[in-house]
Design a protein around this motif. Structure first.
Motif, PDB file in Angstrom:
ATOM      1  N   ALA A  16      25.500  42.829  -7.270  1.00  0.00           N
ATOM      2  CA  ALA A  16      24.966  43.846  -8.178  1.00  0.00           C
ATOM      3  C   ALA A  16      26.090  44.677  -8.781  1.00  0.00           C
ATOM      4  O   ALA A  16      26.089  44.988  -9.974  1.00  0.00           O
ATOM      5  CB  ALA A  16      23.976  44.733  -7.442  1.00  0.00           C
ATOM      6  N   ALA A  17      27.074  45.026  -7.951  1.00  0.00           N
ATOM      7  CA  ALA A  17      28.203  45.820  -8.450  1.00  0.00           C
ATOM      8  C   ALA A  17      29.017  45.024  -9.458  1.00  0.00           C
ATOM      9  O   ALA A  17      29.440  45.561 -10.487  1.00  0.00           O
ATOM     10  CB  ALA A  17      29.085  46.266  -7.290  1.00  0.00           C
ATOM     11  N   ALA A  18      29.225  43.744  -9.189  1.00  0.00           N
ATOM     12  CA  ALA A  18      29.980  42.899 -10.119  1.00  0.00           C
ATOM     13  C   ALA A  18      29.256  42.792 -11.449  1.00  0.00           C
ATOM     14  O   ALA A  18      29.879  42.857 -12.516  1.00  0.00           O
ATOM     15  CB  ALA A  18      30.201  41.519  -9.514  1.00  0.00           C
ATOM     16  N   CYS A  19      27.933  42.642 -11.395  1.00  0.00           N
ATOM     17  CA  CYS A  19      27.159  42.561 -12.636  1.00  0.00           C
ATOM     18  C   CYS A  19      27.243  43.876 -13.407  1.00  0.00           C
ATOM     19  O   CYS A  19      27.330  43.883 -14.623  1.00  0.00           O
ATOM     20  CB  CYS A  19      25.697  42.230 -12.336  1.00  0.00           C
ATOM     21  SG  CYS A  19      25.456  40.559 -11.731  1.00  0.00           S
ATOM     22  N   ALA A  20      27.209  44.980 -12.695  1.00  0.00           N
ATOM     23  CA  ALA A  20      27.269  46.284 -13.346  1.00  0.00           C
ATOM     24  C   ALA A  20      28.610  46.486 -14.038  1.00  0.00           C
ATOM     25  O   ALA A  20      28.679  47.076 -15.120  1.00  0.00           O
ATOM     26  CB  ALA A  20      27.026  47.394 -12.331  1.00  0.00           C
ATOM     27  N   HIS A  21      29.698  45.990 -13.450  1.00  0.00           N
ATOM     28  CA  HIS A  21      31.021  46.152 -14.047  1.00  0.00           C
ATOM     29  C   HIS A  21      31.301  45.123 -15.136  1.00  0.00           C
ATOM     30  O   HIS A  21      32.153  45.343 -15.986  1.00  0.00           O
ATOM     31  CB  HIS A  21      32.105  46.064 -12.966  1.00  0.00           C
ATOM     32  CG  HIS A  21      32.060  47.212 -12.015  1.00  0.00           C
ATOM     33  ND1 HIS A  21      32.280  48.508 -12.402  1.00  0.00           N
ATOM     34  CD2 HIS A  21      31.785  47.267 -10.697  1.00  0.00           C
ATOM     35  CE1 HIS A  21      32.152  49.310 -11.367  1.00  0.00           C
ATOM     36  NE2 HIS A  21      31.847  48.583 -10.317  1.00  0.00           N
ATOM     37  N   LEU A  93      10.914  37.477  -5.871  1.00  0.00           N
ATOM     38  CA  LEU A  93      11.581  36.926  -4.698  1.00  0.00           C
ATOM     39  C   LEU A  93      10.633  35.865  -4.151  1.00  0.00           C
ATOM     40  O   LEU A  93       9.498  36.170  -3.808  1.00  0.00           O
ATOM     41  CB  LEU A  93      11.805  37.983  -3.623  1.00  0.00           C
ATOM     42  CG  LEU A  93      12.362  37.378  -2.343  1.00  0.00           C
ATOM     43  CD1 LEU A  93      13.841  37.680  -2.239  1.00  0.00           C
ATOM     44  CD2 LEU A  93      11.625  37.845  -1.141  1.00  0.00           C
ATOM     45  N   HIS A  94      11.063  34.629  -4.137  1.00  0.00           N
ATOM     46  CA  HIS A  94      10.187  33.554  -3.683  1.00  0.00           C
ATOM     47  C   HIS A  94      10.936  32.656  -2.724  1.00  0.00           C
ATOM     48  O   HIS A  94      12.158  32.590  -2.758  1.00  0.00           O
ATOM     49  CB  HIS A  94       9.699  32.738  -4.878  1.00  0.00           C
ATOM     50  CG  HIS A  94       8.283  32.266  -4.760  1.00  0.00           C
ATOM     51  ND1 HIS A  94       7.781  31.650  -3.638  1.00  0.00           N
ATOM     52  CD2 HIS A  94       7.262  32.309  -5.640  1.00  0.00           C
ATOM     53  CE1 HIS A  94       6.507  31.342  -3.834  1.00  0.00           C
ATOM     54  NE2 HIS A  94       6.167  31.736  -5.043  1.00  0.00           N
ATOM     55  N   LEU A  95      10.208  31.964  -1.899  1.00  0.00           N
ATOM     56  CA  LEU A  95      10.794  31.005  -0.973  1.00  0.00           C
ATOM     57  C   LEU A  95      10.493  29.599  -1.480  1.00  0.00           C
ATOM     58  O   LEU A  95      10.269  29.399  -2.671  1.00  0.00           O
ATOM     59  CB  LEU A  95      10.252  31.243   0.437  1.00  0.00           C
ATOM     60  CG  LEU A  95      10.461  32.653   0.991  1.00  0.00           C
ATOM     61  CD1 LEU A  95       9.853  32.788   2.377  1.00  0.00           C
ATOM     62  CD2 LEU A  95      11.921  33.044   1.002  1.00  0.00           C
ATOM     63  N   THR A  96      10.441  28.639  -0.606  1.00  0.00           N
ATOM     64  CA  THR A  96      10.301  27.240  -1.015  1.00  0.00           C
ATOM     65  C   THR A  96       8.995  26.932  -1.746  1.00  0.00           C
ATOM     66  O   THR A  96       8.935  25.970  -2.501  1.00  0.00           O
ATOM     67  CB  THR A  96      10.420  26.318   0.209  1.00  0.00           C
ATOM     68  OG1 THR A  96       9.430  26.700   1.169  1.00  0.00           O
ATOM     69  CG2 THR A  96      11.792  26.413   0.831  1.00  0.00           C
ATOM     70  N   GLY A  97       7.970  27.721  -1.544  1.00  0.00           N
ATOM     71  CA  GLY A  97       6.694  27.483  -2.209  1.00  0.00           C
ATOM     72  C   GLY A  97       6.797  27.468  -3.718  1.00  0.00           C
ATOM     73  O   GLY A  97       6.014  26.804  -4.402  1.00  0.00           O
ATOM     74  N   PHE A  98       7.769  28.172  -4.248  1.00  0.00           N
ATOM     75  CA  PHE A  98       7.937  28.233  -5.705  1.00  0.00           C
ATOM     76  C   PHE A  98       8.127  26.839  -6.299  1.00  0.00           C
ATOM     77  O   PHE A  98       7.498  26.478  -7.284  1.00  0.00           O
ATOM     78  CB  PHE A  98       9.124  29.127  -6.055  1.00  0.00           C
ATOM     79  CG  PHE A  98       9.366  29.252  -7.520  1.00  0.00           C
ATOM     80  CD1 PHE A  98       8.499  29.969  -8.311  1.00  0.00           C
ATOM     81  CD2 PHE A  98      10.461  28.646  -8.108  1.00  0.00           C
ATOM     82  CE1 PHE A  98       8.709  30.093  -9.672  1.00  0.00           C
ATOM     83  CE2 PHE A  98      10.684  28.762  -9.463  1.00  0.00           C
ATOM     84  CZ  PHE A  98       9.803  29.487 -10.242  1.00  0.00           C
ATOM     85  N   PRO A 118      16.739  31.512 -12.321  1.00  0.00           N
ATOM     86  CA  PRO A 118      17.214  32.013 -11.032  1.00  0.00           C
ATOM     87  C   PRO A 118      18.325  33.036 -11.222  1.00  0.00           C
ATOM     88  O   PRO A 118      19.136  32.920 -12.144  1.00  0.00           O
ATOM     89  CB  PRO A 118      17.732  30.760 -10.333  1.00  0.00           C
ATOM     90  CG  PRO A 118      17.984  29.777 -11.410  1.00  0.00           C
ATOM     91  CD  PRO A 118      17.078  30.125 -12.553  1.00  0.00           C
ATOM     92  N   VAL A 119      18.355  34.036 -10.359  1.00  0.00           N
ATOM     93  CA  VAL A 119      19.370  35.079 -10.417  1.00  0.00           C
ATOM     94  C   VAL A 119      20.364  34.925  -9.280  1.00  0.00           C
ATOM     95  O   VAL A 119      21.566  34.908  -9.493  1.00  0.00           O
ATOM     96  CB  VAL A 119      18.726  36.485 -10.385  1.00  0.00           C
ATOM     97  CG1 VAL A 119      19.783  37.564 -10.345  1.00  0.00           C
ATOM     98  CG2 VAL A 119      17.794  36.666 -11.568  1.00  0.00           C
ATOM     99  N   THR A 120      19.855  34.794  -8.062  1.00  0.00           N
ATOM    100  CA  THR A 120      20.731  34.637  -6.903  1.00  0.00           C
ATOM    101  C   THR A 120      19.964  34.041  -5.747  1.00  0.00           C
ATOM    102  O   THR A 120      18.731  34.064  -5.728  1.00  0.00           O
ATOM    103  CB  THR A 120      21.357  35.986  -6.487  1.00  0.00           C
ATOM    104  OG1 THR A 120      22.376  35.748  -5.529  1.00  0.00           O
ATOM    105  CG2 THR A 120      20.323  36.934  -5.916  1.00  0.00           C
ATOM    106  N   GLN A 121      20.686  33.534  -4.794  1.00  0.00           N
ATOM    107  CA  GLN A 121      20.101  33.051  -3.549  1.00  0.00           C
ATOM    108  C   GLN A 121      20.398  34.101  -2.486  1.00  0.00           C
ATOM    109  O   GLN A 121      21.545  34.490  -2.295  1.00  0.00           O
ATOM    110  CB  GLN A 121      20.722  31.716  -3.151  1.00  0.00           C
ATOM    111  CG  GLN A 121      20.192  31.186  -1.837  1.00  0.00           C
ATOM    112  CD  GLN A 121      20.797  29.841  -1.475  1.00  0.00           C
ATOM    113  OE1 GLN A 121      21.183  29.076  -2.339  1.00  0.00           O
ATOM    114  NE2 GLN A 121      20.882  29.567  -0.190  1.00  0.00           N
TER     115      GLN A 121
END
Length: 138
Positions: A16-21, A93-98, A118-121
């Protein structure tokens, strides 16, 4: 060595900090962020995301709300996110069901491979498959 949950929080905060910078000209978030979780409050997904939401709220200076929307193997929660304004303030936020839903249901009200990005794991989940010893699969 930090625990896995502590490493997860640290990783989320650093991302999140890296994205903000990376883009200081774009002020984001400009309003509360909602993390939609298609699993019940108090479950493992909820327990994982709530500490992350707290840290992100402090980091961003905006409320981060965890919204548990259970039902239909995550389809209800996914549709809620699909209908939200595409400004990044509502995330899923989803798990394998997605991904599994694409195989389980004849027709989904969304395409899990192209309608969301997707944004992140946040973690991994070991899984296994077991069958009766008398069945044909080995």
């Amino acid at each position: 060595m930090p625990s896995p949950s502590r490493r997860l929080l640290l990783c989320a905060a650093l991302c999140a900090a890296a994205c903000a910078h990376a883009a200081p000209a774009a002020a984001w978030p400009t309003k509360p962020v909602t993390i939609v979780v298609p699993y019940p409050a108090g479950g493992s997904a909820d327990a994982m995301v709530r500490p992350i939401a707290e840290k992100l709220a402090r980091l961003w200076g905006q409320p981060v709300v965890v919204d548990n929307r259970t039902g239909a193997n995550g389809i209800i929660a996914t549709q809620l996110v699909m209908r939200a304004e595409p400004d990044g303030h509502t995330v899923l936020l989803h798990l394998t069901g997605f991904i599994q839903n694409a195989s389980l249901y004849r027709k989904l009200p969304y395409d899990p491979f192209s309608d969301l990005a997707p944004v992140t794991q946040l973690g991994t989940q070991p899984m296994g498959l077991a069958v009766s010893s008398g069945s044909p699969p080995r």
